[in-house]
Design a protein around this motif. Structure first.
Motif, PDB file in Angstrom:
ATOM      1  N   HIS A 330      78.260  14.820 101.528  1.00 38.70           N
ATOM      2  CA  HIS A 330      78.107  14.089 102.782  1.00 38.70           C
ATOM      3  C   HIS A 330      78.644  12.661 102.719  1.00 38.70           C
ATOM      4  CE1 HIS A 330      76.388  13.648 106.740  1.00 38.70           C
ATOM      5  NE2 HIS A 330      75.709  12.580 106.371  1.00 38.70           N
ATOM      6  N   ASN A 331      78.490  12.008 101.586  1.00 38.58           N
ATOM      7  CA  ASN A 331      78.955  10.635 101.417  1.00 38.58           C
ATOM      8  C   ASN A 331      80.425  10.650 101.013  1.00 38.58           C
ATOM      9  OD1 ASN A 331      79.186   7.883 101.019  1.00 38.58           O
ATOM     10  ND2 ASN A 331      77.757   7.778  99.313  1.00 38.58           N
ATOM     11  N   LEU A 332      81.242  11.221 101.843  1.00 45.83           N
ATOM     12  CA  LEU A 332      82.639  11.505 101.507  1.00 45.83           C
ATOM     13  C   LEU A 332      83.440  10.280 101.088  1.00 45.83           C
ATOM     14  CD1 LEU A 332      84.946  14.013 103.304  1.00 45.83           C
ATOM     15  CD2 LEU A 332      85.771  11.703 102.854  1.00 45.83           C
ATOM     16  N   PRO A 333      83.336   9.133 101.766  1.00 42.89           N
ATOM     17  CA  PRO A 333      84.153   7.985 101.344  1.00 42.89           C
ATOM     18  C   PRO A 333      83.877   7.516  99.923  1.00 42.89           C
ATOM     19  CG  PRO A 333      83.311   7.647 103.566  1.00 42.89           C
ATOM     20  CD  PRO A 333      82.586   8.837 103.010  1.00 42.89           C
ATOM     21  N   GLN A 334      82.647   7.640  99.468  1.00 46.83           N
ATOM     22  CA  GLN A 334      82.318   7.208  98.106  1.00 46.83           C
ATOM     23  C   GLN A 334      82.621   8.294  97.086  1.00 46.83           C
ATOM     24  OE1 GLN A 334      78.476   5.397  97.894  1.00 46.83           O
ATOM     25  NE2 GLN A 334      78.840   4.457  95.926  1.00 46.83           N
TER      26      GLN A 334
END
Length: 352
Positions: A330-334
Motif C-alpha cells: 500500500h505504501n507504494l512510493p516508499q
C-alpha cells in the motif's frame, strides 16, 4: 637553594611568555595559533541533503493552517507536490523526491492536517477531515507559495486529494499520479454494503466509528499504525528506525481527531461543515478527470482498493496504468521509490 634544572625551567618559561607577548603585540601569530584561529573563523557548511530537508521542514501560513513541508530540488524547477496518506507521512516520498530533484524538479511534500509540523492557526477551527477540505488545504498551500500549476501525486488520502484537485481545479494540476486510482467518494455512496471479504479490510473504519475505537486509537496510536503498516504492506520488510521516523508525525495534537473525523464522515456518522456542501455535492457525482494521469497499483496491496479496470474510464485525458510486481504494498512510493518517480516523469511527459 634551587637546582640548575629549576633555574633553567623558570628562565625558559619566562622567556617563552615574553616572546609570546612580543609576537602578539607585533601582530605575529605562531603557526599553530594562526591555524587554530583560522579554524575558529571557518563557517560550518549547512546540511542541504534530502534527509536534512525532510527532518528540518519549512513552514508556511496557508488558509486555516500553518503547513509544514519538505522542499528539495531547484527553486526554478517544475513544481511537484506529493501527498501522503494514513497512517504515513512525508517520509514515504523521501527517496523518490531525491530522484526527482536530481532531474531538475522542485519537489514539495507537505504534512496533511493532523500530521507532523502542520498546525491549525486557530484553536477554534473545527478539526474537520472531510475530503474536500483536505484538497482545499493543498490549493491554499499552492497559493501561499505562488504556485499556479503543479504535478500532483499521492497515495491513500493523498491520492484522493490529488484526484479531487484534478477534478475540481484542473487548471491547477498539470499532471496527476494516483496510487490506487480514482478514490473520490461520498457518505451517500458509502451507504452501499460491500461483499464480506471487502468489508473485512475496512475493520478499522468500523472500530473508529465507536467511542471505544476513539479511545483505543488515542491510547495506542503508535502500535495501531504499525499494525496497519504490516497488514497493508505484508511483503515490505521495514525496520523499526524507518517506522519511528514516520511515527513522530502522529504526535501532532490534532492527529487523532482528524483521523477519527475522516472515517466517521465517510460513513455519514458525523457531519461536515456547511460551507463545503457545494464542493461535496460535485464530488458525490463522481466527476471525470481530464488532466494527463498515471495510476499505479502494487501487486501485494493488503488494504482495500478498487480494481484498475473499474476506474480507468474516469480518466478522460491521456492515461496510463501500471501494476508493479515484486511484492509492492500500500505504501507504494516508499516501497518502490524509483517506479513512483518514473510515474511522475511519465505523467509530466503526457502533459506536453
Amino acid at each position: 637553594m634551587k637546582s640548575i634544572k629549576e633555574i633553567l625551567y623558570g628562565y625558559f618559561s619566562k622567556t617563552a611568555i615574553i616572546a609570546l607577548v612580543v609576537t602578539m603585540s607585533l601582530g605575529i601569530i605562531a603557526p599553530s595559533l594562526q591555524a587554530q584561529q583560522t579554524i575558529q573563523k571557518q563557517e560550518i557548511p549547512s546540511d542541504t541533503s534530502v534527509s536534512s530537508a525532510f527532518q528540518h521542514t519549512k513552514k508556511i501560513r496557508a488558509g486555516l493552517l500553518d503547513i509544514g513541508y519538505a522542499e528539495v530540488g531547484p527553486s526554478t524547477g517544475k513544481p511537484v507536490i506529493l501527498l501522503h496518506g494514513w497512517p504515513y507521512d512525508i517520509h514515504s516520498f523521501e527517496k523518490s523526491s531525491e530522484l526527482l530533484a536530481s532531474k531538475g524538479y522542485r519537489v514539495l511534500v507537505p504534512y496533511l492536517r493532523g500530521y507532523g509540523t502542520t498546525a491549525f492557526v486557530s484553536p477554534k477551527t473545527v478539526r474537520n477531515a472531510q475530503q474536500s477540505v483536505v484538497a482545499l488545504d493543498i490549493i491554499a498551500f499552492m497559493d501561499a507559495l505562488k504556485i499556479d500549476k503543479a504535478i500532483i501525486g499521492g497515495f491513500d488520502w493523498g491520492a484522493r486529494t490529488a484526484d479531487i484537485m484534478a477534478a475540481l481545479w484542473p487548471e491547477r494540476v498539470s499532471a496527476l499520479v494516483a496510487v490506487s486510482g480514482y478514490l473520490i467518494g461520498s457518505p451517500k455512496a458509502n451507504e452501499n454494503p460491500l461483499p464480506p471479504n471487502a468489508e473485512l479490510l475496512w475493520w478499522y473504519q468500523y472500530y473508529f466509528a465507536t467511542e471505544r475505537g476513539y479511545k483505543g486509537y488515542k491510547a495506542n496510536t503508535g502500535a495501531f499504525n504499525k499494525l496497519i503498516w504490516k497488514t497493508a504492506s505484508p511483503k515490505w520488510s521495514f525496520d523499526e528506525e524507518t517506522y519511528q521516523r514516520s511515527a513522530k508525525a502522529f504526535d501532532n495534537p490534532d492527529h487523532v481527531d482528524i483521523v477519527i473525523h475522516n472515517y466517521r464522515w465517510r460513513l455519514g456518522l458525523t457531519p461536515g461543515e456547511k460551507q463545503y456542501d457545494e464542493l461535496e455535492a460535485k464530488l458525490a457525482k463522481s466527476p471525470d478527470i481530464t488532466v494527463p494521469t498515471v495510476t499505479l497499483e502494487g501487486d501485494a496491496n493488503g488494504a482495500a482498493f478498487p480494481l484498475p479496470e473499474n476506474y480507468a474510464s474516469k480518466y478522460k485525458g491521456k492515461y496510463v496504468h501500471h501494476t508493479l510486481t515484486g511484492g509492492i504494498g500500500h505504501n507504494l512510493p516508499q516501497e518502490a521509490p524509483r517506479e513512483f518517480a518514473d510515474a511522475i516523469i511519465e505523467a509530466d511527459s503526457l502533459s506536453r
